[in-house]
Motif scaffolding. Sequence first.
Motif, mmCIF file in Angstrom:
data_model
loop_
_atom_site.group_PDB
_atom_site.id
_atom_site.type_symbol
_atom_site.label_atom_id
_atom_site.label_comp_id
_atom_site.label_asym_id
_atom_site.label_seq_id
_atom_site.Cartn_x
_atom_site.Cartn_y
_atom_site.Cartn_z
ATOM 1 N N ILE A 184 33.580 31.656 47.094
ATOM 2 C CA ILE A 184 34.037 32.152 48.413
ATOM 3 C C ILE A 184 35.437 32.769 48.286
ATOM 4 C CG2 ILE A 184 35.043 31.252 50.565
ATOM 5 C CD1 ILE A 184 32.598 29.809 51.150
ATOM 6 N N GLY A 185 36.289 32.140 47.459
ATOM 7 C CA GLY A 185 37.713 32.493 47.406
ATOM 8 C C GLY A 185 38.010 33.962 47.178
ATOM 9 N N PRO A 186 37.507 34.579 46.077
ATOM 10 C CA PRO A 186 37.927 35.953 45.765
ATOM 11 C C PRO A 186 37.664 36.942 46.898
ATOM 12 C CG PRO A 186 36.801 34.975 43.899
ATOM 13 C CD PRO A 186 36.658 34.001 45.019
ATOM 14 N N LEU A 187 36.462 36.872 47.491
ATOM 15 C CA LEU A 187 36.138 37.837 48.550
ATOM 16 C C LEU A 187 37.064 37.645 49.766
ATOM 17 C CD1 LEU A 187 34.306 40.041 49.692
ATOM 18 C CD2 LEU A 187 32.863 38.254 50.641
ATOM 19 N N SER A 235 35.798 44.540 31.087
ATOM 20 C CA SER A 235 36.850 44.588 30.066
ATOM 21 C C SER A 235 38.214 44.204 30.637
ATOM 22 C CB SER A 235 36.920 45.986 29.459
ATOM 23 O OG SER A 235 37.334 46.904 30.455
ATOM 24 N N LEU A 236 38.271 44.090 31.962
ATOM 25 C CA LEU A 236 39.564 43.754 32.593
ATOM 26 C C LEU A 236 39.586 42.267 32.949
ATOM 27 C CD1 LEU A 236 39.569 46.846 34.944
ATOM 28 C CD2 LEU A 236 40.659 46.668 32.731
ATOM 29 N N GLN A 237 40.837 41.755 33.218
ATOM 30 C CA GLN A 237 40.941 40.319 33.545
ATOM 31 C C GLN A 237 40.707 40.145 35.041
ATOM 32 O OE1 GLN A 237 44.731 40.934 32.194
ATOM 33 N NE2 GLN A 237 44.549 39.851 30.245
ATOM 34 N N CYS A 238 39.479 39.710 35.381
ATOM 35 C CA CYS A 238 39.032 39.831 36.774
ATOM 36 C C CYS A 238 39.858 39.016 37.771
ATOM 37 C CB CYS A 238 37.565 39.457 36.849
ATOM 38 S SG CYS A 238 36.823 40.141 38.317
ATOM 39 N N SER A 239 40.083 37.699 37.475
ATOM 40 C CA SER A 239 40.732 36.862 38.503
ATOM 41 C C SER A 239 42.151 37.357 38.777
ATOM 42 C CB SER A 239 40.749 35.409 38.061
ATOM 43 O OG SER A 239 41.512 35.308 36.869
ATOM 44 N N HIS A 240 42.880 37.706 37.715
ATOM 45 C CA HIS A 240 44.237 38.200 37.913
ATOM 46 C C HIS A 240 44.228 39.549 38.613
ATOM 47 C CE1 HIS A 240 45.841 34.884 35.819
ATOM 48 N NE2 HIS A 240 45.350 35.217 34.630
ATOM 49 N N LEU A 241 43.167 40.296 38.373
ATOM 50 C CA LEU A 241 43.041 41.610 38.997
ATOM 51 C C LEU A 241 42.974 41.461 40.514
ATOM 52 C CD1 LEU A 241 42.748 44.592 38.484
ATOM 53 C CD2 LEU A 241 40.304 44.316 38.209
ATOM 54 N N ILE A 242 42.235 40.456 40.957
ATOM 55 C CA ILE A 242 42.116 40.243 42.417
ATOM 56 C C ILE A 242 43.472 39.839 43.010
ATOM 57 C CG2 ILE A 242 41.150 38.663 44.138
ATOM 58 C CD1 ILE A 242 38.472 39.033 42.758
ATOM 59 N N ASP A 243 44.205 38.937 42.315
ATOM 60 C CA ASP A 243 45.538 38.563 42.802
ATOM 61 C C ASP A 243 46.419 39.794 42.932
ATOM 62 O OD1 ASP A 243 44.875 35.981 42.895
ATOM 63 O OD2 ASP A 243 45.779 35.403 40.976
ATOM 64 N N MET A 247 34.598 53.513 44.859
ATOM 65 C CA MET A 247 35.779 54.129 44.234
ATOM 66 C C MET A 247 36.915 53.118 44.164
ATOM 67 S SD MET A 247 35.335 57.369 43.603
ATOM 68 C CE MET A 247 37.017 57.934 43.583
ATOM 69 N N GLY A 248 37.690 53.188 43.088
ATOM 70 C CA GLY A 248 38.939 52.427 43.010
ATOM 71 C C GLY A 248 38.767 50.957 43.311
ATOM 72 N N LEU A 249 39.665 50.438 44.172
ATOM 73 C CA LEU A 249 39.666 49.001 44.472
ATOM 74 C C LEU A 249 38.391 48.567 45.181
ATOM 75 C CD1 LEU A 249 43.331 48.247 45.585
ATOM 76 C CD2 LEU A 249 42.283 47.830 43.396
ATOM 77 N N GLY A 250 37.657 49.537 45.756
ATOM 78 C CA GLY A 250 36.386 49.189 46.404
ATOM 79 C C GLY A 250 35.449 48.505 45.423
ATOM 80 N N MET A 251 35.600 48.840 44.140
ATOM 81 C CA MET A 251 34.725 48.243 43.136
ATOM 82 C C MET A 251 35.043 46.760 42.953
ATOM 83 S SD MET A 251 34.886 51.523 40.672
ATOM 84 C CE MET A 251 33.823 51.013 39.338
ATOM 85 N N ILE A 252 36.302 46.396 43.113
ATOM 86 C CA ILE A 252 36.639 44.958 43.020
ATOM 87 C C ILE A 252 35.950 44.212 44.162
ATOM 88 C CG2 ILE A 252 38.500 43.269 42.999
ATOM 89 C CD1 ILE A 252 40.392 45.264 42.066
ATOM 90 N N LEU A 253 36.013 44.832 45.342
ATOM 91 C CA LEU A 253 35.380 44.201 46.507
ATOM 92 C C LEU A 253 33.892 44.006 46.235
ATOM 93 C CD1 LEU A 253 35.962 43.236 49.401
ATOM 94 C CD2 LEU A 253 35.290 45.469 50.211
ATOM 95 N N ASP A 254 33.286 45.020 45.687
ATOM 96 C CA ASP A 254 31.852 44.922 45.373
ATOM 97 C C ASP A 254 31.570 43.754 44.456
ATOM 98 O OD1 ASP A 254 31.020 46.877 46.934
ATOM 99 O OD2 ASP A 254 30.718 48.425 45.400
ATOM 100 N N SER A 255 32.372 43.640 43.406
ATOM 101 C CA SER A 255 32.094 42.565 42.456
ATOM 102 C C SER A 255 32.328 41.201 43.101
ATOM 103 C CB SER A 255 32.938 42.731 41.195
ATOM 104 O OG SER A 255 34.262 42.357 41.464
ATOM 105 N N ALA A 256 33.316 41.128 44.035
ATOM 106 C CA ALA A 256 33.565 39.855 44.725
ATOM 107 C C ALA A 256 32.372 39.504 45.614
ATOM 108 C CB ALA A 256 34.840 39.946 45.542
#
Length: 1731
Positions: free
Chosen positions: A434-437, A387-395, A417-426
């Motif tokens: 390759i870029g996001p991770l 539900s969140l805007q993923c690419s901007h979220l990583i920036d 937990m928290g930002l760790g979940m972004i890492l997981d999705s990357a």
Amino acid sequence: MSVRSCRELWTILLGRSALREPAQIEAELDRHWDRLHQGLTYYKPPSSLSAGKVKDNKDVAQPLKDFGLRISKLLGLDEQQSVQLLQCYLQEDYRGTRDSLKVTDFFFHSQDEICIADYYYDERMCLLRCVLLLLTYFQDERHPYRAEYSNCVNKLEKDLVSNYQSQFEKLFKAEAPTWETHGNLMTERQVSLWFLQCLREQSLLLEIIFLYYAYFEMSPSDLLSFTKMFKEQGFGLRQTNRHLVDKSMDALVDRIGYLSSLILVEGMDIDFLHKCALEDRTEQHQFSSAPDVVKEMDQLLLTFGDIPHHGPVLLAWVLLRHTLRPEETSPVIRRIGNTALQLGVFKYISTMLKGLGVSGNNCTASTAKMCIYGLLSFVITSFEEESLQCSHLIDAACEVLSAPNLAEVFWEMKPNMGLGMILDSAVGMFPHKIGPLLQLLTALLSNKSTVKKVYNFLDKMSFYTQVYKHKPNDIISKDDETLWRRQTPKLLYPLGSGQTNLWMPQGVLGQVMIGGEQGYVVRWEHSYSSWTLFTCEVEMLLHVVSTADVLAHCARVKPILDLVHKIISTDWTVSDCLLPLTSRIYMLLQRLTSVINPPVDVIASCVNCLSVLAARMPGKVWSSLHHTGFLPFASNPLTNMAGNYGNLLVQIEQPRGEYAVTIAFLRLITTLVKGQLGSTQNKGLIPCVLLVLKEMLPTYHKWRYNTYGVRERIVSFFQNENGCCLILELIHAILNLSPEGEDQGSTPTLQSLCIYSLANTEAGQAVVNIMGVGVDTIDVVLAAQPSSCGSEGPGQILIQTVKLAFSVTNNVIRLKPPSEVVSPLEQALTQHGGHGNNLIVVLAKYIYHKHDPALPRLAIQLLKRLATVAPMSVYACLGNDAAAIRDAFLTRLQSKTEDMRIKVMILEFLTVAVETQPGLIELFLNLEVKDGKEGSKEFLLGEWSCLHVVLDLIDSKQQGKYWCPPLLHRAALAFLLALWQDRRDSAISVLRKKERFWENLTTPLFGTLTPPSDTTEPCVLETCAFVMKIIGLEIYYVVSGSLEQSLKDGLQKFSNARRYEYWSQYVKSLVCHIVEMEEEGICYFPETQMLISAWRMLLILSTSHVLIMASHLSGISLNFTAVLLTNSFCLSQLTTPMSVPCLRLGSMMATLLLVLLKQWKRSTAPDILSPLSLILESVLQADQQMMERTKAKILSALISVLQIQGLNGGDISQLPQLLLSVCETVKDEALALIDNTRHMSQAADTADDEDSMETDSPRGPQKDQRDGVCVLALHLAKELCRTDEDGEHWVSVMRRVPVLPSVLSAVELSLRSKHNLYFTEAALHLLLTLARTPQGAAAVAGAGVIQTICLPLLSVYEGSSNGASQSFSRKSQDSACWPGVYRLCMSLMESLLKTLRYNFINEALDFVGVHQERILQCLNAVRTVQSLACLDEADHTVGFLLQLSSFCKEWQFHLPKLLRDVQVNLCYLCQTCTYLLHSKKMLHHYLQAKNGEALPPGPLPRTQRPPQTPSKEAAGGGEREEAEQKALLAVQCSLLKILSKTLATLQHFTPDCCQILLDQSMDLAEYRTLFVLSFTTPAFDPDVAPSFGTLLATINVALSMLSEMEKKKEPVSLSIVSLASSEEIQALKSLLMFTMENCFYVLISQAVRCLKDPSILPRDKQRLKQELSSELSTLLSSLSRHFRRGSPSSPASGILPSTQSKPPTPGSKASHEGQEPFIQLVQAFVRLVQR
């Protein structure tokens, strides 16, 4: 000034002032906390009450009051505060002269009002900055003033926010001023400035509130009120005066919006909310108990959504509501959440965080990131990621994670937990994306521990995600297509065999994440290392580099390179593991730069990586880079190829206006230069540096810059300066290369290339332009920065660039080789421009810069350098600004809070100016003539004299206070020393008269210094040295009677307080410390050397000015004993180590020792021989070259000591050891000399010197010097042998060490080649000393002295071109010359013959036979040359003949003809001497005619110059006459000595008196007749033979001289008595008696010989009897008269003034009781004749 300005307070709190102690900071905060608490309300509006108080104030001058009221109107400021502000402005920022303020009708210009408005705005900002500073650091444990800040924040805390909130409201509601309300000066520009200030203040107030709430909780009601306020203000966009907003203010308005948004998010306390939610205690959150506020907020926030700034607030509120009451997730919340997403909240967050600045020491940015971190962590945990805007979220996440310490926090959390979940999705999309991770992982690198985590994370990947358009064939899938399995193994990259690749084995399972018509996303469960994958990616890029796929592959490789760059710059130890990647960068660089449209960003990343690698292994990076063709190179010495980089710059970067590669290139080259490569690599860098100097530096400001948007001017300026800053850093690094890193070959070195380019090409002009930016431009750029903290931004980069330009210019001037021609750089620096726009003025005006204390300091340092080297007057360059600039310098110098280093630099500049800038120093000294009379010599200090400050700084009461640290005290004394050294009498006369001046000056000498081992402030040593030097100069130059009494008292106190001993001991401990520290490298050698040198000077003066320096001699001799012993101890310490500095000090000490020893002759010396002999031994074993001078000095010292001990008597226990050392030295030196002389003889031209007899020093490289080791060692050996008279020690030493043979060989060679004059002389003196004792004479003769001297001596006087007269030089006999050597040889022969008698007769006859021509010439020459040198030689020759005449028979047998010639010549000599002594006038005339002057050149040079003017002649006449008389007397004495010895010699050639009188049967034929039978007075004609008349005349002359000496001193005439001392007169009398005795003897003997001679006619005999009878009777009566008056005793023992003592002559042995025997003999003869 009682009121401290806000700027000064800010400087103090930053720790940039002289107040650096925590207690001082605390005192400042206590004094001013109320001002900080009030904030901007501290500045009150105008009021009639205040205006009245100003008008009544008597202490303020009328112009200031009037102007204060005008300012009050313009600024809308309280009248009293306006006057205060004006006073602060005049003190700190006013740029006119201080004197102009005193004029009663002084008029302030409107320009001044505008300047004061700027100053006022700056004051307001500084006030807020102070509060911001306190809030930034009050909880920072690392900050030195944390405790003080914390106390103050606790005091402020109470209602700080409500205060500041109301100020904020007031500001955004304020009406813009107009000319009606604020006066005519309120123009549109002023209104615009007012509004800019208003926005700045709003931004700062919000920043303070934000930081406050980061530490303290916000209540729900406060949140509501803030929300309402920000809504009303539109988050900064709905300003009351928004019509005034222009593009340049956009950044500020944005910043206000960012901060408003952050305050609201911080107020919701999301972190605490998250914590409560995790621990299930949400009811503890402050909002759970405020339902009314929540409702109202709901309603308010529903109206939000039209401004991007609303996004974070809405997002945070959704979280709050969702967490506190999940059951109430009403549509309201959903609406608010959707609005936030529609506003692009995550994109906004990353923009906001970038806009707030780089976090580092920027606390606001870091705090904002912490705040957003909490928000993002909670958002991701609470809501579905989709539900969140993923690419901007990583920036946004990457921006957040760049805050300090957040990366560590991240790695410590649970992964889900928290930002760790972004890492997981990357990770889930890797490596398809390759870029996001990699973007996230790059952000997560902050220190070494995180590097390890990232490396291991990437090393063990368990999923491999691939995307397929169609289902592949080698796959088996389940029916529902959710799981695939590989049937065959597969290579993942289409690379050639043998290359790194990844295999996916058979049977791997893959989960289909997305499947269908559009394609499949499959996540394979496959373990691999991403590092291998990265290597494959790079390989792929290398493969497709020239295809269309290159850009897609570049996009995949760039994040890899950025990650590698971040890893190796954070932790170098991982670089080995990354070798497969880093080693491929070179090939990548080569391939990518040669394609048609190169990918600039990837190339920049490559070069950045290489820069980091080059920092650790420059050599390897350089050699690999060298082959890529990337860097510029020289194809042949003349052409410079730009390389791929050069083409890239011209073809791509300059047209696009983006310079990523250029910046990376500059960093790389700088790193390579700093890496200190070898000289060959440095030569390879020359083309790169040439490109920078020729193509970049001169034109960088013309380049196009691609800057969009509003901040065009600043950003372009910023980018401009950023590039330039890097260029200057590169040049700075090159100029700071140590010279050993560069060999001096024929090709230029990097450094010399840079120096040449900057001095002579446009590059130098570019640097000059940067320095010419000027203080005003810098202030403008600083003011335009939106950021509150002053640590980053275009202003700082500009300041850094200008500082580098100063440093570079300073180094170029310092290192530039000296040349006659002035270089263009120097011309540009020193040319006088019209309207005061030359660079010197610009440099001097940097003194007005207040932001960064280093900028004015470096500007003054450059001025100092220019004042030293450039041929120009700084004063003239300053023109009309001179006085104002002086006042600015002095204001900073006087300020108690000013940074100490600026003060020191100002004083150093003035110290240099004393010598090189007379006009400037007069301006600064500001001396005024007393009474205003023009001719008056008395001066007073003007009000603006730098001497006021200097006197304050040396005041003993000020020492140790914070505003007078030791370094500043040292600088003040250095300035005073410069005045003394340059003899600035006007300034010195004022200083001398100042009360307590000498007392204050000498204070450091009475202090007790810390032991050298504990010294932390070496400048204290220099301080003491300067004081000693000033005292020394004062004593040396000023007549003792005129010295100030206070100085005399100080010196007396110095002596009484035993400071001589103290300082001697201190110097001793200093020397010991230096010797100990020598191994570790000497820490503060220059200061030590300076102190020891000054102490030496003081001691030397105290020996020559005893009465001034100390009152009583006994005391001083004790002092000196201590000093001398200490000194010799120091010397022994210093001569053992081998470092050059220690030896230099040792040499200084040895000089001091010599001077002290010279002084010692007056008092009893301590036993200093033992330490000296030890020193000598250690020195003799030391390295030859380094020790030469020290050896010489120590030998001299030993000679002095021996001479003193000789005077005082006393045994010497160290004699054997000393003799051994010295003889060894003599032997070695003599052998070395032989080699050297042979070498020189071969090398020298055969052409001989014209005036060879006069040659004083040999040509070519020489070891032979008057004070050389060899010569001094010989002299010392002579002294030692003289002390050891009985030969107790020297005999055995000389048996052991072959001294005599080696010395004699060297003498022989020297005589033959006519080199080594000083050595030869010294050697002969040694032989002469030995020849005085029987043992010594035997040793010398045995060693073959005659072979050494006899024949070689011929070459000394032969070969002079113009005959005999030339041989007898008219040189003074004191200076060394070859005739002197001949004379010494003659003395040596005489001495040996006298001591050895018959054992040496054959050698003596050989000698006389070889040199007979010279001997006869010499006896004849007295008639023609009466110079002292010639007479001296005659004296030596006759002395030798006297000894030889005792051996008449042997002589007659071997050399009969020579004997006859000698006898004849001696008779003639007797006649010449008598004639010259008889006729004084004639002698005087001869001296003038022959010598060309009345005086010999030696003893009295003062009177040689003829008087210049007639008026002086009268005054000088008496002196000149006296000098001429003295010269005449000296010649007479010489003639008398020659005469006496001649007669004594003739006595041996005439029959013995008793024998001839008594013995009838004597053989007369054995003796020749020497005098003819004639009684005429002697003539000055060689044709007139010597006769009896000659002898009678001789007796007469002697008698008349005796009687002349008896006369009492006459008032007018210059008699002998008045010119000579009593000892000299006594000696002269004896000499005259000796002459008379011998003359009577020869006369009687010769007369009897004639009377008995049958061949003489009886008539002649009768005449002889008659003449002698009458003449002798007359003489006898005169003689008797003499003896009755008390004549000198018979001088038969031969007391002669010469060094040789005469043997008693056989005929004149008379008893000492009376003179009868002598007279009786003559009487008996007279009776015989009268018969």
